[in-house]
Motif scaffolding. Sequence first.
Motif, PDB file in Angstrom:
ATOM      1  N   LEU A   1      75.070 -84.908  26.898  1.00  0.00           N
ATOM      2  CA  LEU A   1      74.274 -85.249  25.710  1.00  0.00           C
ATOM      3  C   LEU A   1      74.785 -84.404  24.559  1.00  0.00           C
ATOM      4  O   LEU A   1      74.962 -83.192  24.702  1.00  0.00           O
TER       5      LEU A   1
ATOM      6  N   THR B   1      73.621 -89.552  22.729  1.00  0.00           N
ATOM      7  CA  THR B   1      73.309 -88.641  21.626  1.00  0.00           C
ATOM      8  C   THR B   1      71.817 -88.342  21.690  1.00  0.00           C
ATOM      9  O   THR B   1      71.007 -89.210  21.987  1.00  0.00           O
ATOM     10  N   SER B   2      71.481 -87.105  21.419  1.00  0.00           N
ATOM     11  CA  SER B   2      70.088 -86.690  21.509  1.00  0.00           C
ATOM     12  C   SER B   2      69.853 -85.523  20.577  1.00  0.00           C
ATOM     13  O   SER B   2      70.697 -84.629  20.446  1.00  0.00           O
ATOM     14  N   LEU B   3      68.700 -85.515  19.927  1.00  0.00           N
ATOM     15  CA  LEU B   3      68.351 -84.380  19.065  1.00  0.00           C
ATOM     16  C   LEU B   3      68.097 -83.133  19.890  1.00  0.00           C
ATOM     17  O   LEU B   3      68.139 -82.011  19.387  1.00  0.00           O
ATOM     18  N   LYS B   4      67.809 -83.338  21.185  1.00  0.00           N
ATOM     19  CA  LYS B   4      67.510 -82.195  22.069  1.00  0.00           C
ATOM     20  C   LYS B   4      68.778 -81.591  22.679  1.00  0.00           C
ATOM     21  O   LYS B   4      68.715 -80.571  23.361  1.00  0.00           O
ATOM     22  N   ALA B   5      69.929 -82.222  22.440  1.00  0.00           N
ATOM     23  CA  ALA B   5      71.177 -81.749  23.050  1.00  0.00           C
ATOM     24  C   ALA B   5      71.550 -80.375  22.502  1.00  0.00           C
ATOM     25  O   ALA B   5      71.218 -80.018  21.371  1.00  0.00           O
ATOM     26  N   THR B   6      72.252 -79.603  23.326  1.00  0.00           N
ATOM     27  CA  THR B   6      72.697 -78.292  22.862  1.00  0.00           C
ATOM     28  C   THR B   6      74.155 -78.327  22.404  1.00  0.00           C
ATOM     29  O   THR B   6      74.573 -77.483  21.618  1.00  0.00           O
TER      30      THR B   6
ATOM     31  N   ALA C   1      63.807 -91.399  27.336  1.00  0.00           N
ATOM     32  CA  ALA C   1      64.094 -90.121  28.013  1.00  0.00           C
ATOM     33  C   ALA C   1      64.773 -90.328  29.364  1.00  0.00           C
ATOM     34  O   ALA C   1      65.694 -89.595  29.720  1.00  0.00           O
TER      35      ALA C   1
ATOM     36  N   GLU D   1      68.414 -90.968  28.785  1.00  0.00           N
ATOM     37  CA  GLU D   1      69.090 -89.709  28.447  1.00  0.00           C
ATOM     38  C   GLU D   1      69.361 -88.888  29.706  1.00  0.00           C
ATOM     39  O   GLU D   1      70.422 -88.286  29.847  1.00  0.00           O
TER      40      GLU D   1
ATOM     41  N   LYS E   1      74.758 -83.724  20.102  1.00  0.00           N
ATOM     42  CA  LYS E   1      73.929 -83.838  18.923  1.00  0.00           C
ATOM     43  C   LYS E   1      74.811 -84.090  17.702  1.00  0.00           C
ATOM     44  O   LYS E   1      75.787 -83.383  17.474  1.00  0.00           O
TER      45      LYS E   1
ATOM     46  N   ASP F   1      65.714 -88.113  10.999  1.00  0.00           N
ATOM     47  CA  ASP F   1      66.136 -87.588  12.291  1.00  0.00           C
ATOM     48  C   ASP F   1      67.074 -88.538  13.024  1.00  0.00           C
ATOM     49  O   ASP F   1      67.359 -88.348  14.197  1.00  0.00           O
ATOM     50  N   SER F   2      67.547 -89.570  12.331  1.00  0.00           N
ATOM     51  CA  SER F   2      68.479 -90.471  13.003  1.00  0.00           C
ATOM     52  C   SER F   2      69.336 -91.210  11.987  1.00  0.00           C
ATOM     53  O   SER F   2      69.014 -91.279  10.808  1.00  0.00           O
TER      54      SER F   2
END
Lengths: 269, 269
Positions: A235, A196-201, A226, A229, A237, A245-246
Motif C-alpha cells: 500500500l 493506494t491508501s491514505l493510511k499507507a506508510t 478496507a 486494501e 500513499k 483527501d483524494s
Amino acid sequence: MPRTVTAFSNTTVKRLRSLRDKKYRRSEGMFLAEGLRIIAEARDSGVLPEIIAFSADGAKHPLAAEIIAATEAAGGEAIETSADILSKMSGKDNPQMLLGAYRQPDTALNRIDRSTAPLWIVAQALRDPGNIGTTLRTADAVGAGGLILIDECADPFSVEAVRASMGAIFTKQVATADWLDFLTWLHFEQSQLVGTSLKATHGYLDAGYYPPCFLLIGNEQQGLPAEYEAQCDLLVKIPMAGRADSLNAAVAAAVMSYAITASWGRARG
Amino acid sequence: MPRTVTAFSNTTVKRLRSLRDKKYRRSEGMFLAEGLRIIAEARDSGVLPEIIAFSADGAKHPLAAEIIAATEAAGGEAIETSADILSKMSGKDNPQMLLGAYRQPDTALNRIDRSTAPLWIVAQALRDPGNIGTTLRTADAVGAGGLILIDECADPFSVEAVRASMGAIFTKQVATADWLDFLTWLHFEQSQLVGTSLKATHGYLDAGYYPPCFLLIGNEQQGLPAEYEAQCDLLVKIPMAGRADSLNAAVAAAVMSYAITASWGRARG
C-alpha cells in the motif's frame, strides 16, 4: 457497394442506435465507435467493424473510403446515410461522419496472459465511463497490458468509454471479474498487488514495484474497501498537499502508473 | 426562517435553474454547487452561498442545518423545496438534497500573487468542463496556487466543472486571460513556463523545474499550438509507450504536476 439508407425506421439504423443502450450491447455482443481517428486506430490494430455507417462527406476522406471498402471486402455491411440519422445513432448534436459497430472481445479473466506486460491496471467499481476510457488510454501510454474491471463497473464498451479511450479499447485487453475470482486468478501465479491508501506508510515514489504489477484503483466515491486494501501486497500513499483527501480515479491511476514505470526506468538506467 | 417553495414558477427556483446556462451565470455573476460535501468544503473555506435550496430530508443532516442557518444569518436566502424541483434545478435525475448559488470570484489575472505558491497550472483552450474541474482538484492535491485559463476554455463555474473540482473551485484561484495578456503578465516577474511536447528532448523526469513554475497544458484535440510551445522556457516529453501520442489533458496535467513537485521534494530531501 454500400447501400443508401434514409429512413430512421431502417433495421440497420435501429440496430446501431440500440447499441447506445447497455442492454442491447450485451445481448448483441456489439459496441459502437465513432470518428475516423478511432476507427482507423482499430483497423491499424487489425479490427474492422461488422457494420459501418457514414455520410457522403465522411466517405470522401481516402482513409475512410479505404476502411469502408475493407469492411465490405471482409463481409461487413456498409451504409451511407444522412447527418441526421448519424446524429440519432450517436446521440450527439454534431455527430462524427463515420460510425462503426464492432464485435465485443471476450472479457474473461483467463484470456489475460500476465507475462505479456509488466503492469496491469485493476479498477474496482469504477462508475464513470469517462474514467474507464481515460484509464485505458493511460494504459496504452505507459505500456500496461490492459484494464481489469472488478465488481460492478461502468460498461467499457459504452460510447463514452470508447470515445475517452481514444482507440485503446481496440489495442488493450479488457477483462471483467468479481473480486474473489480475481484474487484466485491473481494468486495462481506470481504477482504484486499494489493499492493506494491514505493510511499507507510508504510514499508512492519510495516503494519497490515488481512486475507483473497489478495496480488497484478504487471507486470514485468510496475509494478501496478496507478488505480490498488488506489483500494488497503493497500500500502506498500519494501525497495530498491540500484540503481534499483524494484524486480523480483516472488521475490517480495515471500518477501511479507513471511512477511505477518510471521506477523501473531508473532501476534499468 | 427558510421559505417553503413548491412551484416551478417561483422566481428563486427559476433563477437558480437559469444558472445551469453559461449566459445567465455570466450575467448574474453567480454559479451553482451541489451536495453537502462541496457546500461544506466551501463553508470551511469561508464561503457561504447567497441562496441555498434543500429538501426536507437534506436539512435533517446537522451540518446541512448549520450551513442553512449560517447562510440566513449572513443575509442569504434559504428555500425548502421538493426533490422534483431540486432535480429540475440541477438537471440530474438523482439530485443532491442541497444546492447553493454562489457569487463568482473575480478571475482577473492581476488578482494572482504568484509568490504564494510554487506551481500554477495554465490550461489553453480546454473544452471539457470535467477536465477543468479535475485539474482544479489536482491543483489542490499538489499544493498548486490555482488554474489560469487561456483563450476560449469551458466555463470553470459550470455545474460539471464545479462537481469535478470536488470543492477546489472554492479553495484554489481561477483566472482567465488571453495568451498575449498572460505572457505580458508572466514576464513582468520571474517565472518558468513549462510545456509538454513530443518534440522535446528533455524527459519530464530529468528536467529542472524552478518556482514559480507555470505548467502549460494544451487543448484536448490539438495540444499546444507551435507558437505557444515556442514561448516556453522548458519543453519536456512524457514518454508514450503505446500507439497513442497523447494523454487525456487532465491526466497530463496531473502526471506533470506530481513530477514537478516530486523533483522539489527530492532536491530538499
